[in-house]
Write an enzyme that holds these catalytic residues in place. Structure first.
Site, short mmCIF file in Angstrom:
data_model
loop_
_atom_site.label_atom_id
_atom_site.label_comp_id
_atom_site.label_asym_id
_atom_site.label_seq_id
_atom_site.Cartn_x
_atom_site.Cartn_y
_atom_site.Cartn_z
N ASP A 8 -43.31 15.53 -39.59
CA ASP A 8 -43.12 14.09 -39.42
C ASP A 8 -44.49 13.42 -39.49
OD1 ASP A 8 -41.74 11.69 -38.88
OD2 ASP A 8 -42.22 11.86 -36.75
N ASP A 15 -45.54 9.42 -38.49
CA ASP A 15 -45.92 8.49 -37.43
C ASP A 15 -45.73 9.15 -36.06
OD1 ASP A 15 -46.72 6.26 -36.07
OD2 ASP A 15 -45.07 4.98 -36.71
#
Length: 273
Positions: free
Chosen positions: A9, A11
């Site tokens: 992932d 952010d």
């Protein structure tokens, strides 16, 4: 040792706002140097892989367009596998529109095969009303993801795709099909892009309800980083656990911990925070 690879992932994992998380650039560089394949996964459908790659390069990451896999890409490819050269009415932005065009879909304003909802900063009530009528007349409702909100930095949030999807579901009585994390559709596509088996796939994420839930359901090794959304005090809310918990990806620069993650050698949860 069997080949391993990483789904990562972005952010809250490798950057926060406009700043890289300390140690993240070095971690990604180490994966390249060691020859471990990786793919960045994002539930943001607004930007194209090129746009995302440009941001990451500005932050100091040595990445290419092919290192990015968005929920818009997953949505477009899924729909193309279900119906070739279909039509769609889209509430969303350039990243989603581009991916739909890439798979041969046409964007229309009347009787589409699908109504597709993605992120958007300029969603108008007129568009929502049109979508409601299309769905009521037989168009299928598709969501790029069901995230209720999105952090925008400085402790602030904006409405996410899931908030608009919930409004359409309530108005029409129809349930959306979501392709983004934690959907197995996106998780499986990402694994296959890296040409990995289930046992060879490691997911690093900061959100229990998307990254860890989706990857854990697929049987991937799961690594929760506490540098983003989910905090250690939140873990009691969930009926499932990550395989590993770390403060940030900087911890994975430790060779001993990295080796344990590769081999999935852990107590029920290894907490190094």
């Amino acid at each position: 040792m069997a080949q391993k690879g990483f789904l990562i992932d972005m952010d809250g994992v490798i950057y926060k706002g406009s700043e890289p998380i300390p140690g993240a650039v070095e971690f990604i560089n180490s994966l390249r140097e060691k020859g471990y394949p990786f793919l960045f996964l994002t539930n943001n459908s607004q930007r194209t892989p090129r746009d995302v790659c440009y941001k990451l390069r500005k932050l100091g990451f040595n990445v290419n367009d092919d290192d990015i896999f968005t929920c818009a890409m997953a949505t477009a490819r899924y729909l193309a596998s279900r119906k070739e050269h279909g039509t769609a009415y889209v509430i969303g932005e350039g990243g989603l529109l581009t991916e739909l065009h890439n798979v041969g879909y046409s964007i229309v304003d009347d009787h589409p095969d699908y109504v597709i909802i993605g992120e958007g900063r300029t969603i108008m009530l007129e568009s929502v009303d049109k979508a409601i009528n299309m769905i009521m007349n037989g168009s299928k409702l598709i969501a790029t993801n069901l995230d209720p909100n999105c952090p925008v930095g400085s402790g602030k949030y904006r409405a996410g795709c899931g908030a608009f999807v919930a409004m359409l579901e309530f108005a029409t009585g129809k349930q959306a099909f979501s392709v983004g994390k934690p959907s197995p559709v996106m998780m499986r596509m990402a694994r296959k892009l890296l040409q990995l088996s289930t046992d060879e796939t490691i997911m690093i994420g900061d959100t229990m309800g998307t990254d860890i839930l989706g990857a854990g359901s697929m049987g991937f090794t799961t690594v929760l980083t506490l540098s983003g959304v989910t905090q250690e005090t939140d873990l009691g809310q969930f009926g499932y656990s990550p395989d590993f918990i770390i403060k940030s990806v900087k911890d994975l620069l430790n060779d001993e911990l990295f080796a344990r993650v590769l081999d999935k050698q852990h107590e029920p949860v290894l907490n190094v925070a």
